[in-house]
Design a protein around this motif. Structure first.
Motif, mmCIF file in Angstrom:
data_model
loop_
_atom_site.group_PDB
_atom_site.id
_atom_site.type_symbol
_atom_site.label_atom_id
_atom_site.label_comp_id
_atom_site.label_asym_id
_atom_site.label_seq_id
_atom_site.Cartn_x
_atom_site.Cartn_y
_atom_site.Cartn_z
ATOM 1 N N ASN A 119 0.840 -1.193 0.000
ATOM 2 C CA ASN A 119 0.000 0.000 0.000
ATOM 3 C C ASN A 119 0.877 1.246 0.000
ATOM 4 O O ASN A 119 2.102 1.156 0.016
ATOM 5 C CB ASN A 119 -1.012 -0.010 1.161
ATOM 6 C CG ASN A 119 -0.357 0.049 2.528
ATOM 7 O OD1 ASN A 119 0.802 0.452 2.687
ATOM 8 N ND2 ASN A 119 -1.112 -0.361 3.542
ATOM 9 N N VAL A 125 0.656 -5.996 1.380
ATOM 10 C CA VAL A 125 -0.762 -6.298 1.240
ATOM 11 C C VAL A 125 -0.971 -7.742 0.802
ATOM 12 O O VAL A 125 -1.836 -8.439 1.315
ATOM 13 C CB VAL A 125 -1.431 -5.328 0.232
ATOM 14 C CG1 VAL A 125 -2.874 -5.719 -0.056
ATOM 15 C CG2 VAL A 125 -1.338 -3.898 0.725
ATOM 16 N N SER A 126 -0.162 -8.199 -0.156
ATOM 17 C CA SER A 126 -0.359 -9.533 -0.702
ATOM 18 C C SER A 126 0.875 -10.000 -1.460
ATOM 19 O O SER A 126 1.626 -9.181 -1.993
ATOM 20 C CB SER A 126 -1.562 -9.527 -1.653
ATOM 21 O OG SER A 126 -1.809 -10.810 -2.161
ATOM 22 N N ALA A 144 -8.586 -7.500 -6.004
ATOM 23 C CA ALA A 144 -8.458 -6.639 -4.833
ATOM 24 C C ALA A 144 -9.690 -6.649 -3.941
ATOM 25 O O ALA A 144 -9.747 -5.909 -2.969
ATOM 26 C CB ALA A 144 -8.149 -5.207 -5.274
ATOM 27 N N SER A 146 -10.529 -9.021 -2.021
ATOM 28 C CA SER A 146 -10.042 -9.604 -0.765
ATOM 29 C C SER A 146 -8.635 -10.103 -1.022
ATOM 30 O O SER A 146 -8.401 -10.901 -1.908
ATOM 31 C CB SER A 146 -10.928 -10.759 -0.323
ATOM 32 O OG SER A 146 -10.384 -11.361 0.824
ATOM 33 N N SER A 147 -7.705 -9.610 -0.253
ATOM 34 C CA SER A 147 -6.313 -9.986 -0.425
ATOM 35 C C SER A 147 -5.764 -10.454 0.912
ATOM 36 O O SER A 147 -5.732 -9.693 1.871
ATOM 37 C CB SER A 147 -5.528 -8.779 -0.949
ATOM 38 O OG SER A 147 -4.277 -9.187 -1.405
ATOM 39 N N ASN A 150 -7.794 -9.686 3.977
ATOM 40 C CA ASN A 150 -7.978 -8.295 4.381
ATOM 41 C C ASN A 150 -8.771 -7.538 3.325
ATOM 42 O O ASN A 150 -8.601 -7.752 2.134
ATOM 43 C CB ASN A 150 -6.616 -7.605 4.557
ATOM 44 C CG ASN A 150 -5.765 -8.285 5.594
ATOM 45 O OD1 ASN A 150 -6.274 -8.733 6.613
ATOM 46 N ND2 ASN A 150 -4.480 -8.375 5.340
ATOM 47 N N ARG A 151 -9.616 -6.628 3.773
ATOM 48 C CA ARG A 151 -10.356 -5.763 2.842
ATOM 49 C C ARG A 151 -9.372 -4.748 2.264
ATOM 50 O O ARG A 151 -8.604 -4.136 2.982
ATOM 51 C CB ARG A 151 -11.482 -5.054 3.569
ATOM 52 C CG ARG A 151 -12.312 -4.196 2.660
ATOM 53 C CD ARG A 151 -13.475 -3.599 3.435
ATOM 54 N NE ARG A 151 -14.092 -2.537 2.679
ATOM 55 C CZ ARG A 151 -15.107 -2.700 1.859
ATOM 56 N NH1 ARG A 151 -15.618 -3.893 1.700
ATOM 57 N NH2 ARG A 151 -15.625 -1.683 1.200
ATOM 58 N N VAL A 152 -9.396 -4.580 0.972
ATOM 59 C CA VAL A 152 -8.475 -3.672 0.299
ATOM 60 C C VAL A 152 -9.241 -2.409 -0.076
ATOM 61 O O VAL A 152 -10.253 -2.470 -0.765
ATOM 62 C CB VAL A 152 -7.865 -4.342 -0.953
ATOM 63 C CG1 VAL A 152 -6.897 -3.415 -1.634
ATOM 64 C CG2 VAL A 152 -7.172 -5.641 -0.570
ATOM 65 N N TYR A 157 -1.466 1.698 -4.958
ATOM 66 C CA TYR A 157 -0.730 0.510 -4.538
ATOM 67 C C TYR A 157 0.499 0.375 -5.413
ATOM 68 O O TYR A 157 0.572 0.907 -6.519
ATOM 69 C CB TYR A 157 -1.609 -0.750 -4.653
ATOM 70 C CG TYR A 157 -2.708 -0.755 -3.622
ATOM 71 C CD1 TYR A 157 -2.529 -1.365 -2.391
ATOM 72 C CD2 TYR A 157 -3.917 -0.107 -3.863
ATOM 73 C CE1 TYR A 157 -3.515 -1.353 -1.425
ATOM 74 C CE2 TYR A 157 -4.913 -0.082 -2.908
ATOM 75 C CZ TYR A 157 -4.705 -0.703 -1.698
ATOM 76 O OH TYR A 157 -5.689 -0.672 -0.747
#
Length: 177
Positions: A119, A125-126, A144, A146-147, A150-152, A157
């Protein structure tokens, strides 16, 4: 097309007698160039020109969603398949995106690769890819929605490609929800 960096152009295709509705046209760039006696093995330029005899107040022709697939950095391998001659990380497509985007990279030989998403704060993030990638072009889709559970959120990015034996490359992308 121009095979001299845009100094001179050769007409390779003429679209005449078009219709007033959307028409998809696929062209083989290599074949058109070859038929025109051009060599597109190095840097080349493609120019689209519109010529018509309509007045400015009438509708003319519009080009939309032009895409060129393939790369200009390929060479023929011994087994007959195309293999990139250089390491590259390409801009994601589409960009901006919602909720998925494709990220592509090319490798001239197999290598251990990690492709990570960060981020704007630099927080991981992933991980999209972690393993050995074969020589060639690899495309990975990032969803994006769900990664890693976690909510993105919408925002900027960065995706970073680290391939063993090559430089680390980072590019920016924009998620708009």
């Amino acid at each position: 097309f121009s095979d001299d960096g845009g100094s001179t152009f050769t007409k390779v295709y003429d679209l005449s007698g078009g219709t007033s509705t959307y028409t998809q046209i696929s062209l083989d760039v290599d074949q058109l160039a070859s038929n025109a006696g051009l060599n597109l093995t190095s840097t080349f330029v493609i120019k689209f020109q519109q010529y018509d005899n309509y007045g400015i107040t009438t509708d003319g022709m519009a080009f939309d969603d032009i895409s060129v697939t393939g790369t200009g950095t390929t060479s023929l391998a011994k087994n007959g398949s195309l293999v990139p001659v250089e390491f590259a990380l390409y801009q994601n497509y589409p960009n901006p995106f919602n909720p998925t985007t494709e990220i592509s990279f090319s490798l001239p030989e197999a290598a251990y690769v990690t492709l990570d998403i960060y981020n704007i704060l630099g927080q991981h993030v992933s991980t999209l890819f972690d393993g050995t990638a074969e020589a060639g072009v690899t495309t990975i889709t990032w969803d994006a929605t769900s990664s890693s559970g976690n909510r993105v959120a919408s925002g900027i990015y960065f995706y970073r490609l680290n391939a063993q034996g090559h430089e680390v490359v980072t590019k920016k992308m924009l998620l708009l929800k």
